[in-house]
Design an enzyme around this catalytic site. Sequence first.
Site, short mmCIF file in Angstrom:
data_model
loop_
_atom_site.label_atom_id
_atom_site.label_comp_id
_atom_site.label_asym_id
_atom_site.label_seq_id
_atom_site.Cartn_x
_atom_site.Cartn_y
_atom_site.Cartn_z
N GLY A 154 0.83 -1.20 0.00
CA GLY A 154 0.00 0.00 0.00
C GLY A 154 0.86 1.25 0.00
N CYS A 155 0.25 2.35 -0.36
CA CYS A 155 1.00 3.60 -0.48
C CYS A 155 1.46 4.10 0.88
CB CYS A 155 0.16 4.65 -1.20
SG CYS A 155 -1.52 4.83 -0.56
N TYR A 156 0.56 4.14 1.86
CA TYR A 156 0.97 4.60 3.19
C TYR A 156 2.05 3.70 3.79
CZ TYR A 156 -2.96 7.94 3.48
OH TYR A 156 -3.84 8.98 3.29
N THR A 158 4.27 1.96 2.33
CA THR A 158 5.56 2.16 1.67
C THR A 158 6.30 3.34 2.27
OG1 THR A 158 4.77 1.19 -0.40
CG2 THR A 158 6.65 2.69 -0.55
N ALA A 159 5.63 4.49 2.38
CA ALA A 159 6.29 5.67 2.93
C ALA A 159 6.69 5.45 4.39
CB ALA A 159 5.37 6.89 2.81
#
Lengths: 347, 347, 347, 347
Positions: A154-156, A158-159
């Site tokens: 997921g995007c969150y 990853t960061a």
Amino acid sequence: MPIRVGIIGATGYVGGELIRLLARHPSVELVGLTGRDRRGDPVAAVHPHLATSDLTLDSELVADADAVFLALPHGTAATLVPDLLARGISVIDQGPDFRLRAAADYPRWYGFEHPHPELLGRAVYGLPELHRSELRAAATARLAGAPALVGSPGCYPTATLLALAPLARAGLIDDLVVDAKSGVSGAGREAKAEMLYAEVNESVRAYGVAGHRHTAEIEQELGGLGMTPMAVDFLPHLVPMTRGILAACHVRPSRPVAQDELDALYAEAYRDEPFVTVVGAAPATGHVLGSNHARVFVRAGERTGRVLAIGVIDNLVKGAAGQGVQALNLLFGLDETAGLDALPLAP
Amino acid sequence: MPIRVGIIGATGYVGGELIRLLARHPSVELVGLTGRDRRGDPVAAVHPHLATSDLTLDSELVADADAVFLALPHGTAATLVPDLLARGISVIDQGPDFRLRAAADYPRWYGFEHPHPELLGRAVYGLPELHRSELRAAATARLAGAPALVGSPGCYPTATLLALAPLARAGLIDDLVVDAKSGVSGAGREAKAEMLYAEVNESVRAYGVAGHRHTAEIEQELGGLGMTPMAVDFLPHLVPMTRGILAACHVRPSRPVAQDELDALYAEAYRDEPFVTVVGAAPATGHVLGSNHARVFVRAGERTGRVLAIGVIDNLVKGAAGQGVQALNLLFGLDETAGLDALPLAP
Amino acid sequence: MPIRVGIIGATGYVGGELIRLLARHPSVELVGLTGRDRRGDPVAAVHPHLATSDLTLDSELVADADAVFLALPHGTAATLVPDLLARGISVIDQGPDFRLRAAADYPRWYGFEHPHPELLGRAVYGLPELHRSELRAAATARLAGAPALVGSPGCYPTATLLALAPLARAGLIDDLVVDAKSGVSGAGREAKAEMLYAEVNESVRAYGVAGHRHTAEIEQELGGLGMTPMAVDFLPHLVPMTRGILAACHVRPSRPVAQDELDALYAEAYRDEPFVTVVGAAPATGHVLGSNHARVFVRAGERTGRVLAIGVIDNLVKGAAGQGVQALNLLFGLDETAGLDALPLAP
Amino acid sequence: MPIRVGIIGATGYVGGELIRLLARHPSVELVGLTGRDRRGDPVAAVHPHLATSDLTLDSELVADADAVFLALPHGTAATLVPDLLARGISVIDQGPDFRLRAAADYPRWYGFEHPHPELLGRAVYGLPELHRSELRAAATARLAGAPALVGSPGCYPTATLLALAPLARAGLIDDLVVDAKSGVSGAGREAKAEMLYAEVNESVRAYGVAGHRHTAEIEQELGGLGMTPMAVDFLPHLVPMTRGILAACHVRPSRPVAQDELDALYAEAYRDEPFVTVVGAAPATGHVLGSNHARVFVRAGERTGRVLAIGVIDNLVKGAAGQGVQALNLLFGLDETAGLDALPLAP
């Protein structure tokens, strides 16, 4: 001979981004694009920015693809994967259906019973910076006849994971608040009144206050890195921009830690990573726009002892399509940066 | 052997965009970057999005460059060019100093006497879609020892001329209003109170109502294409976005003209152009973001008889740095699209 | 005793703006709000910015209202009005159903046969700056027992007509191009994929290229002011902002006209207007945000002879709800600025 | 008889907002406006949105003002206040010079020795929701001849303190991370390259990572409410919007606390507050745009036990000018909402 790649779910934002990247990938041939209700439409009709493309949306995927990307609502991908694998096609799922290892997490966080829990152990969590060796092992297995299955992060997560991995590995996380900010493209391309320009513009708001689903991935992966199991407070915000995620991770360390030690830890962790750069000033999401790059920043708080770790990415590239392509490269033995060498766009 | 390229004025937005493009150009080596007051600074300090670059800003340009881009305030480039040419270095000026053929236009539109009017006839107006043969002639002359001089077009003229060229060539323009809209990156990176986010956001305004300088280029080039000499009404607007120009050209045609004829005219004009696509629905600037592509649209007004022609570009790419690179490619005999193959970024 | 006012269609953007203005109007009591599918919901649930309100959405309008605002899709209002008038309720329709005088314009521009063409002659076009005396006559008739019917002008026509009225009255318009730019709130609150933040942000585009419906009003009203009947070229653009309209009117005058004459003409026209200010520098939509104010600018083009007239408004206030309230004030003999004295919000 | 009010520093954003509010205040007469380098300029030249104003910027403040607002850089106000007080003029300082009680905090957080530490004890921290009785005492003292001195709170502390006050009073805060997001108008109107539209747009970033100055106010005031003295982690972010602040306060409570208890605590705290509304869904900054309203939200985290408290305001109104006017109203015995009754603007 190029890798023959298909995309199921090519009409949304992640689908469009996959086309944009793969159409310029030096070792890939796009052999099939499918998208809901758009059979026979040219790609240009669905994605006007790709007007120079002569690709068309089909209803059926070409049968002899080497790999397929799935950009589908959660729960849908899981039903398609067994057949694709059976046909010898490697799968990179951009949704959550193969990110979690514990089948029980699906009803708990996503509200559905996973139809193929037996595949969860086979799937690789496709964050190369944390699971490169598993992706390489999957590449080897692929050559031996076992198509690969990747759950692209997921995007969150990853960061967040890129910002926290060095601390987690060092056992330094004693308590954790992740306060994240995202552009709205992560909400997808479906018409929703609350995502209208006039609703989003000139306003910021938190959401998912009862517990965002990406918390499950964050806890799973930090645990895998050695963090003592704990419930993580993760709070996402929607900010008025299209792309970009910033995760501010507020860490109570398990022991006092100095800036020098943090600097060494992060430099060591990311020295050879092609897409992660440790920076000395607080990074902006605009610094990685349109690219597969991530920036990571860490600072020891002198007054409070807390450690601040920040990660920024473009949610549609390193947080979705680009990360999937990075995994593809590893699965097929290519240079990990193939097709991903565009520099960020600024201003 | 790569082309050795320098950039004078590398700290602004056009300079940064040149670095972004040229750093990934397959046949270019960046051998020198200079920028005001930043001698010795790494590029990453000036352009945080280029943090992965290991280039540094020098005070002196490497003497043996093959070509130099100038991204400087008007009037400054003109003083540097003779020396560069004398040293055998081809010059692509991103500013206006070598766009106009008539020396008298400089005091009239820009308020300065051109210091080297003798070079104006030698300079090529670097819009490949209109002046490809001249750029190729300059390439031939370069091989024979005469370094080339290109005045790279302004952003508004690029969008306007691509929208209007087929009509101008056909002698169809009897009266013309160009109403253009631009993002603010065209105003540059200097700190100006009226370009603060809080001033620009959530507002649109016209400017240059007394006559914008780009009018001179538009009139010169349309005249060159065969339009009867006339004073053109050109009105630019500032809209709250970073990149993008849309030129809406309202044309009173010299005779009634049907949609079919327009369609044929435009299809013919742009059939083989790698960067210009004629589209059948009104294009948005977002369709070309971050790319060297242009979109052109034309429509015969049924009620009024007026013809509407619209051109959209990314002002920093096709309207500046990308167009300069396109000219470089032609000057050095490369594929015209080299280093410019990125697809537009959307959403 | 306050004026008892209802709103039919209170859930959209114009409805919300009417509530915002009328809730603070010194002489108005809101006695009934209706909105699709939201019977019984508190206003705060539909309009979170009005969370301090204790109003509720009803299914039925209070029967003894003095006046009702209609904020409905075109074609719907026309069917409701006869009954409201029969009950003695004055009507201010924010939609187009009572703006046009010629019944034939409805099938032509809006695609429906007007169900009550007999009312079109009775309706007043509610632009007080052009039709104040008719609004006052309607106020007198109202006192004599004939409820008033106002067709409140469209947003684009408001900005355009205020910019052009002095020229039209003086017979100075020989040819006309109106190139307008609007924020997206004018597109309403319905979920549409093309109005998602990610689609609108960082992009500008023209629309309605085949002929926007507001052209009908513009031609009707300019004709009423004395302009020779002509087909007007009107082209609207969508810009990435929520509120605001700028209409740039490119006029070929019927004779040469100097700036001094224009200045005198406009000063005279708007000297006593409380909401229209003639300004000497090109105005921005941000200068009137959130207010009922309009700014008008006019300039004689020295090189081309064309006249540029610009009008800016907030499309939801002077272009919709505020203008309706201004008409209400006139119909009920109040100070025309009652409830509308808020100054614009900047930055 | 109206209150005669002056503004020193009327050219910036807070100054403009004070004019906007006070020009419509029913009990105030603006008798003097001063601003750097703009002597004699009409207000309309400095604040184009106030073009209908006939006020002018003077170099000298009218001597017989009853009250003066200071909107000046930190350190400047402190030098002007003694003379104003000596002339019997009450002062509301919008800057930080009179917010902190401990003189030692000025060199520590702001880098200057306070020139008049003897006034710090006399000044009232102008957050009416926390210090209403002190503001009323100052009003009484004013009538007895002692002009009042108010240090109007910072924008971040306002949002944070309103979100946390009920928890602090109840002794429930054991550990605290405040993660805040702000529009850019808080950075002021000075031309700074990093605040250009093109730099801010489509990007989010943290700043002040070494310790933002507003931390001092937050710690002081939470301590005053009963929180055990502690160093607070406060991290602000810049988001691409003009107005609005959201403070997300992540609280480790001193004992387990249920949602019901929180709801009761907050309902009780804000029951009679005209500008603070407790809401049941996560609020957006857009819900209070252009108004003096604040929204507060609180939620007990079921998985982690942490409490999330969120406050949103418009930084230029409740976070600056509006809050100053609210204090003025209290100091002069007016209704606390006088001049502040505008509802929020949305969309």
